[in-house]
Design an enzyme around this catalytic site. Structure first.
Site, PDB file in Angstrom:
ATOM      1  N   TYR A 110       1.179 -68.870  41.334  1.00 13.10           N
ATOM      2  CA  TYR A 110       0.355 -69.976  42.314  1.00 13.10           C
ATOM      3  C   TYR A 110      -1.077 -69.565  41.956  1.00 13.10           C
ATOM      4  O   TYR A 110      -1.507 -68.562  41.768  1.00 13.10           O
ATOM      5  CB  TYR A 110       0.713 -70.063  43.598  1.00 13.10           C
ATOM      6  CG  TYR A 110       0.436 -68.982  44.319  1.00 13.10           C
ATOM      7  CD1 TYR A 110      -0.873 -68.910  45.374  1.00 13.10           C
ATOM      8  CD2 TYR A 110       1.183 -67.666  44.487  1.00 13.10           C
ATOM      9  CE1 TYR A 110      -1.152 -67.710  45.811  1.00 13.10           C
ATOM     10  CE2 TYR A 110       0.797 -66.444  45.252  1.00 13.10           C
ATOM     11  CZ  TYR A 110      -0.702 -66.573  46.041  1.00 13.10           C
ATOM     12  OH  TYR A 110      -0.825 -65.469  46.596  1.00 13.10           O
ATOM     13  N   ASN A 164       1.455 -55.830  42.338  1.00 12.46           N
ATOM     14  CA  ASN A 164       0.262 -55.718  42.615  1.00 12.46           C
ATOM     15  C   ASN A 164      -0.194 -54.202  41.966  1.00 12.46           C
ATOM     16  O   ASN A 164       0.390 -53.177  42.701  1.00 12.46           O
ATOM     17  CB  ASN A 164      -0.628 -55.959  43.736  1.00 12.46           C
ATOM     18  CG  ASN A 164      -0.695 -57.594  44.048  1.00 12.46           C
ATOM     19  OD1 ASN A 164      -0.510 -58.258  43.122  1.00 12.46           O
ATOM     20  ND2 ASN A 164      -1.102 -57.587  45.399  1.00 12.46           N
ATOM     21  N   TYR A 166      -2.815 -51.229  41.774  1.00 17.20           N
ATOM     22  CA  TYR A 166      -4.148 -50.880  42.318  1.00 17.20           C
ATOM     23  C   TYR A 166      -4.685 -49.564  41.495  1.00 17.20           C
ATOM     24  O   TYR A 166      -3.998 -48.653  41.626  1.00 17.20           O
ATOM     25  CB  TYR A 166      -4.496 -50.687  43.665  1.00 17.20           C
ATOM     26  CG  TYR A 166      -4.069 -52.223  44.321  1.00 17.20           C
ATOM     27  CD1 TYR A 166      -5.235 -52.875  44.753  1.00 17.20           C
ATOM     28  CD2 TYR A 166      -2.666 -52.484  44.869  1.00 17.20           C
ATOM     29  CE1 TYR A 166      -4.563 -54.171  45.491  1.00 17.20           C
ATOM     30  CE2 TYR A 166      -2.475 -53.443  45.375  1.00 17.20           C
ATOM     31  CZ  TYR A 166      -3.534 -54.562  45.951  1.00 17.20           C
ATOM     32  OH  TYR A 166      -3.319 -55.357  46.643  1.00 17.20           O
ATOM     33  N   HIS A 175      -6.635 -62.085  53.899  1.00 13.17           N
ATOM     34  CA  HIS A 175      -5.957 -63.223  53.675  1.00 13.17           C
ATOM     35  C   HIS A 175      -4.842 -63.340  54.413  1.00 13.17           C
ATOM     36  O   HIS A 175      -4.337 -62.667  54.903  1.00 13.17           O
ATOM     37  CB  HIS A 175      -5.982 -63.332  52.121  1.00 13.17           C
ATOM     38  CG  HIS A 175      -4.662 -62.488  51.771  1.00 13.17           C
ATOM     39  ND1 HIS A 175      -4.999 -61.313  51.731  1.00 13.17           N
ATOM     40  CD2 HIS A 175      -3.440 -62.474  51.329  1.00 13.17           C
ATOM     41  CE1 HIS A 175      -3.889 -60.526  51.193  1.00 13.17           C
ATOM     42  NE2 HIS A 175      -2.978 -61.461  51.187  1.00 13.17           N
ATOM     43  N   HIS A 237      -4.528 -60.055  56.749  1.00 13.84           N
ATOM     44  CA  HIS A 237      -4.394 -58.800  56.403  1.00 13.84           C
ATOM     45  C   HIS A 237      -4.876 -58.443  55.086  1.00 13.84           C
ATOM     46  O   HIS A 237      -5.358 -59.186  54.378  1.00 13.84           O
ATOM     47  CB  HIS A 237      -2.707 -58.370  56.262  1.00 13.84           C
ATOM     48  CG  HIS A 237      -2.281 -59.051  55.220  1.00 13.84           C
ATOM     49  ND1 HIS A 237      -1.684 -60.574  55.597  1.00 13.84           N
ATOM     50  CD2 HIS A 237      -1.898 -59.004  53.778  1.00 13.84           C
ATOM     51  CE1 HIS A 237      -0.848 -60.972  54.530  1.00 13.84           C
ATOM     52  NE2 HIS A 237      -1.456 -60.217  53.520  1.00 13.84           N
TER      53      HIS A 237
END
Length: 363
Positions: A110, A164, A166, A175, A237
């Protein structure tokens, strides 16, 4: 005898004390200038914060599900995803790169952040079907199946998986996962290292600063975090830079709503994405943008003054000489000039001479 009927003031005070209930005017603690009365603003704020924290925790479930051996196996698969992305073997919208954080969409992807045609919550849109790669088999076999067996999620719930990845000092700003895009709960599984998830933080930038969280939630390697209710819908969060001390990856498993808005295929050209190409050209486009140098965990906390210095130096070149001297101290002006100016064109020293041309270094 006075008009009131009392000959002594002490008699009057004694009679009045008999009317007032005992202890009505007594304090449990002696009064002071700094003492806060019950119901004060500070106490009310504290109670409100505790109440909100309680609501957040009521929507969080954590389970330690994966053993170190299982984590190592899954982490090897995540490394394979990273390697395939480096080689350009995924579709254009599967991979999204950012400083110290890479995203890999599978099943459904998205638009968000800078990709939005219109900014703001509720503007996120699913990509057209087929724009991102399918969920890898290993995610089904090693992660989703285990969650179904432990009754964390029902069978067939997941149709969107995001990884994700990192690096130390990476983060994701506060968000709420788009409510009009994803059903609840939101499930995430952590790998490579321990970290934390924070609720109710506010971010400021240049330099980056993060306020204290309403709830600080430790997230361990191999643990599953499930968000629903207030924790998923009513409070933001985030992951703070200071909580990513080592490489960390999270697999986020969600289900998209059947009525979720979706981009039309012809709308993809308006999104800031490279053109869809195939073969060797795609491999060139999807080359990693991130530097291979070792990440510095403290880099995110340092003031970002480079762009301001560039702008100040650029203005100094365009302004007349006299205004330059008045605006900048000689030390700062020449230090910045030698730092950023590469070559100069020869010009006269007259006041009426055109501004000199300066070649700016790229950083």
């Amino acid at each position: 005898m006075s008009v009131s009927g009392y000959t002594d003031l002490r008699e009057k005070l004694q009679s009045m004390s008999a009317i007032v209930p005992a202890g009505a005017n007594k304090r449990k603690h002696p009064a002071s200038d700094t003492e806060e009365e019950p119901g004060s603003e500070a106490e009310t704020h504290s109670l409100a914060g505790e109440e909100e924290a309680r609501k957040v925790r009521s929507g969080i479930r954590q389970v330690k599900l994966f053993s170190p051996e299982e984590c190592e196996r899954i982490e090897a698969k995540i490394d394979e995803v990273v390697s395939r992305a480096e080689k350009g073997l995924y579709r254009d919208h599967t991979v999204d790169r950012a400083p110290l954080r890479n995203k890999y969409f599978f099943g459904e992807g998205y638009t968000y952040g800078a990709q939005l045609q219109k900014r703001g919550p509720g503007q996120e849109r699913l990509y057209p079907k087929g724009e991102v790669d399918d969920i890898p088999d290993w995610v089904h076999e090693l992660v989703i199946r285990r969650l179904v067996e432990q009754k964390v999620i029902p069978e067939g719930f997941v149709n969107s998986a995001v990884i994700n990845d990192y690096q130390p000092g990476g983060c994701i700003v506060s968000h709420v996962d788009p409510i009009h895009i994803f059903e609840r709960p939101i499930v995430s599984v952590s790998f490579f290292s321990d970290s934390a998830l924070c609720f109710g933080c506010k971010f400021q930038f240049k330099p980056i600063r993060v306020s204290d969280p309403v709830v600080f939630l430790p997230v361990r390697r191999g643990s599953v975090t499930v968000l629903s209710g207030y924790a998923a819908d009513e409070i933001t969060h985030c992951i703070r830079p200071q909580d990513i001390k080592e490489r960390r990856a999270v697999v986020i498993l969600r289900k998209t709503r059947t009525e979720a808005p979706r981009l039309e295929t012809q709308s993809l050209g308006n999104i800031y994405q490279p053109e869809r190409l195939s073969g060797s050209n795609r491999q060139h486009i999807l080359k990693p943008k991130r530097s291979h140098r070792k990440a510095d965990p403290d880099a995110a906390h340092r003031p970002r003054i480079l762009e301001m210095d560039k702008e100040e130096n650029r203005r100094s070149v365009l302004l007349p000489k006299q205004r330059r001297r008045n605006q900048f101290s000689s030390e700062n002006y020449w230090r910045r000039s030698y730092e950023y100016v590469d070559t100069y064109s020869e010009v006269g020293d007259d006041e009426g001479s055109p501004p000199r041309k300066v070649k700016m270094r790229r950083h």
